[in-house]
Design an enzyme around this catalytic site. Sequence first.
Site, PDB file in Angstrom:
ATOM      1  N   LYS A 185       0.876  -1.178  -0.169  1.00 52.21           N
ATOM      2  CA  LYS A 185       0.005  -0.147  -0.070  1.00 52.21           C
ATOM      3  C   LYS A 185       0.888   1.342   0.024  1.00 52.21           C
ATOM      4  O   LYS A 185       2.177   1.185   0.255  1.00 52.21           O
ATOM      5  CB  LYS A 185      -0.812  -0.137   1.206  1.00 52.21           C
ATOM      6  CG  LYS A 185      -1.638  -1.455   1.539  1.00 52.21           C
ATOM      7  CD  LYS A 185      -2.491  -1.810   0.520  1.00 52.21           C
ATOM      8  CE  LYS A 185      -3.248  -3.125   1.033  1.00 52.21           C
ATOM      9  NZ  LYS A 185      -3.757  -3.849  -0.132  1.00 52.21           N
TER      10      LYS A 185
HETATM   11  C1  LIG Z   1      -4.631  -5.310   0.957  1.00 54.62           C
HETATM   12  C2  LIG Z   1      -6.018  -5.237   1.259  1.00 54.62           C
HETATM   13  C3  LIG Z   1      -6.674  -5.765   2.069  1.00 54.62           C
HETATM   14  C4  LIG Z   1      -5.907  -6.818   3.074  1.00 54.62           C
HETATM   15  O1  LIG Z   1      -5.097  -5.876   3.911  1.00 54.62           O
HETATM   16  P1  LIG Z   1      -3.925  -6.527   4.706  1.00 54.62           P
HETATM   17  O2  LIG Z   1      -3.410  -5.512   5.643  1.00 54.62           O
HETATM   18  O3  LIG Z   1      -2.973  -7.242   3.896  1.00 54.62           O
HETATM   19  O4  LIG Z   1      -4.433  -7.537   5.599  1.00 54.62           O
HETATM   20  C5  LIG Z   1      -7.957  -5.980   1.964  1.00 54.62           C
HETATM   21  N1  LIG Z   1      -8.640  -5.501   1.231  1.00 54.62           N
HETATM   22  C6  LIG Z   1      -8.252  -4.745   0.062  1.00 54.62           C
HETATM   23  C7  LIG Z   1      -9.343  -4.149  -1.006  1.00 54.62           C
HETATM   24  C8  LIG Z   1      -6.578  -4.841  -0.003  1.00 54.62           C
HETATM   25  O5  LIG Z   1      -6.324  -4.042  -1.235  1.00 54.62           O
END
Ligand SMILES: *Cc1c(COP(=O)(O)O)cnc(C)c1O
Length: 373
Positions: A185
């Site tokens: 992210k």
């Molecule tokens: C990355 C992501 C998640 C999960 O987040 P984590 O921190 O890896 O558990 C959930 N939903 C979306 C849309 C994502 O892009």
Amino acid sequence: MIRLTVPAIGDDEVDAVERVLRSGMLVHGAEGEAFEKELAAYLGCADVVTVSSGTAALHLALLALDVGPGDAVLVPDFTFPATANAVVAAGARPVFADVDPTTYNVTPATLRAAAVAFGGPGRLRAVVPVHEFGAPADMAGINALAAELGLAVVEDAACAFGTLAGDVHAGLAGDVGCFSFHPRKALTTGEGGALVAKDPGVLRRLRRLRNHGIEPSPAGLRFVEAGLNYRLTDFQSALGRVQLAKFDGYLEARAELQRAYREALALLPIAFPADAPGHAWQTFMVVLADGVDRAGVIAGLRSRGVEANLGAQCLHALDAFRELLPADCARLAGNTAERLYERGLALPLYPGLTQSDVAVVARALGETLGAAA
Ligand SMILES: *Cc1c(COP(=O)(O)O)cnc(C)c1O
């Protein structure tokens, strides 16, 4: 190799983490509190609850809204599977809604169609729109539909920290908003996440569910419900604080790079994502033409020093959900989500990427598609 993404970690980040490690206060310290306050100031809300991942945030959001066994929850058919996994973890049942071919997001129309087609078992209780790749979902329309159908709204803004949805940050338009700080992210704490909520009672519940169900009281700790341990560590919070201070610069760099891609790739036979105002550009996913061998394109890019990947998953096409919900999955065959899953191509995008990297990616993709045609 030009990587798909590289987290922006410099000496400031390393120093901040080292300081916490040497302090001996790894959890429950001042860094965690400060990070929550700074996140709230950035987002423009009263309070933020940090957690150990975006998935933990989604799970807690559903628990805090009492979504559980016997309930059904609308989720996008095109997303990272954690959106639906959290619904299953809460004991409820996901109901997949198709997405728009250019924003890659659910719309009021696709959600309504999924709600109408849903015949149970279970009672529709909530909707979890995703701001896919940082593209703002139509929260005004989704909130209106949710009000009409009596649904709670949990925004999966896991990949949309910094996205503006209308005149507020993504995450603040629904009842509860969820963020992820995974290295994939735009802002990272290694693993990590955060929650925002409209209702102070829900916020308080999120806070205690994150921490074993504990409410502090003058008489000591009270274990008032069966909670979990989804806390973020203090060294992760320290990392996040450094990243947050630079975050607007990251956003600008991402926006500039996606504009550069549009120019550099303008003549190729690919479809671009909608260039929506407020988009945070966590990922830049283009869509290949029908008939192009995507695995061949990804291999061709790799051989030219460029890492690329599919964008997100189509949930109805995954083994996990085909086994759990065979009839739903069969009904959705051939929809837009499936096409994006098969034809989507995510290209390198991160603040350290240069304009000449973009030119290298463009040349490599042009050669690869030329070779594939
Ligand atoms: C990355 C992501 C998640 C999960 O987040 P984590 O921190 O890896 O558990 C959930 N939903 C979306 C849309 C994502 O892009």
